[in-house]
Design a protein around this motif. Structure first.
Motif, PDB file in Angstrom:
ATOM      1  N   MET A   1     -77.223  11.899 -47.422  1.00 31.58           N
ATOM      2  CA  MET A   1     -77.273  13.654 -48.073  1.00 31.58           C
ATOM      3  C   MET A   1     -77.230  13.242 -49.328  1.00 31.58           C
ATOM      4  O   MET A   1     -75.903  12.855 -49.119  1.00 31.58           O
ATOM      5  N   THR A  39     -69.648  22.852 -48.680  1.00 28.85           N
ATOM      6  CA  THR A  39     -70.506  22.324 -49.783  1.00 28.85           C
ATOM      7  C   THR A  39     -68.939  21.089 -50.721  1.00 28.85           C
ATOM      8  O   THR A  39     -69.942  20.479 -50.664  1.00 28.85           O
ATOM      9  N   LEU A  42     -69.781  18.064 -49.190  1.00 30.82           N
ATOM     10  CA  LEU A  42     -70.616  17.362 -49.342  1.00 30.82           C
ATOM     11  C   LEU A  42     -71.006  16.992 -50.985  1.00 30.82           C
ATOM     12  O   LEU A  42     -70.723  15.750 -51.017  1.00 30.82           O
ATOM     13  N   ASP A  47     -71.281  14.036 -45.299  1.00 28.96           N
ATOM     14  CA  ASP A  47     -71.925  13.966 -45.039  1.00 28.96           C
ATOM     15  C   ASP A  47     -72.545  15.017 -43.942  1.00 28.96           C
ATOM     16  O   ASP A  47     -70.634  15.982 -43.928  1.00 28.96           O
ATOM     17  N   ALA A  48     -73.486  16.004 -43.088  1.00 26.15           N
ATOM     18  CA  ALA A  48     -72.977  16.881 -42.422  1.00 26.15           C
ATOM     19  C   ALA A  48     -71.995  16.882 -41.473  1.00 26.15           C
ATOM     20  O   ALA A  48     -71.256  18.044 -41.113  1.00 26.15           O
ATOM     21  N   HIS A  71     -75.623  22.493 -40.299  1.00 26.62           N
ATOM     22  CA  HIS A  71     -76.250  23.073 -41.095  1.00 26.62           C
ATOM     23  C   HIS A  71     -77.720  23.273 -41.662  1.00 26.62           C
ATOM     24  O   HIS A  71     -78.431  23.637 -42.054  1.00 26.62           O
ATOM     25  N   ILE A  74     -76.985  24.198 -45.332  1.00 32.42           N
ATOM     26  CA  ILE A  74     -77.465  22.003 -45.867  1.00 32.42           C
ATOM     27  C   ILE A  74     -79.091  23.141 -45.889  1.00 32.42           C
ATOM     28  O   ILE A  74     -79.247  23.021 -47.015  1.00 32.42           O
ATOM     29  N   ARG A  78     -80.310  22.567 -49.846  1.00 28.89           N
ATOM     30  CA  ARG A  78     -81.931  21.357 -49.585  1.00 28.89           C
ATOM     31  C   ARG A  78     -82.943  23.441 -50.244  1.00 28.89           C
ATOM     32  O   ARG A  78     -84.135  22.210 -51.275  1.00 28.89           O
ATOM     33  N   VAL A  83     -79.671  20.000 -52.589  1.00 30.70           N
ATOM     34  CA  VAL A  83     -78.927  18.766 -51.702  1.00 30.70           C
ATOM     35  C   VAL A  83     -80.710  18.382 -51.456  1.00 30.70           C
ATOM     36  O   VAL A  83     -81.357  19.260 -51.420  1.00 30.70           O
TER      37      VAL A  83
END
Length: 85
Positions: A1, A39, A42, A47-48, A71, A74, A78, A83
């Motif tokens: 990611m 955040t 990231l 990653d998640a 998720h 994220i 996205r 993202v």
């Protein structure tokens, strides 16, 4: 990611969590404390899964909810173009 425009993203703590600012677009997002943890993870290159682990270490929340909420955040990031991947 990967975070898009990473060099333009800044996160600042607030009384109620944090604010993420995309200096390139001027868009900003107010984040509650767990979302700020996701955040920051990231931004640190995590990653998640790492984000969920950090949330579980810092907050009294069950793994299912932490995973679902991380998720969802994220996915929203996205959709906003912050993202990619």
């Amino acid at each position: 990611m990967k975070l898009r425009n990473r060099q333009h993203l800044a996160i600042t703590d607030t009384e109620y969590g944090a604010v993420l600012l995309d200096g390139k677009t001027g868009e900003y997002w107010q984040l509650n404390p767990p979302a700020a943890t996701v955040t920051r993870t990231l931004l640190d290159g995590g990653d998640a899964e790492e984000a969920v682990r950090r949330v579980l270490e810092q907050f009294d929340v069950d793994a299912e909810r932490a995973t679902r909420d991380a998720h969802a955040l994220i996915d929203a990031m996205r959709a906003a173009g912050v993202v990619q991947g």
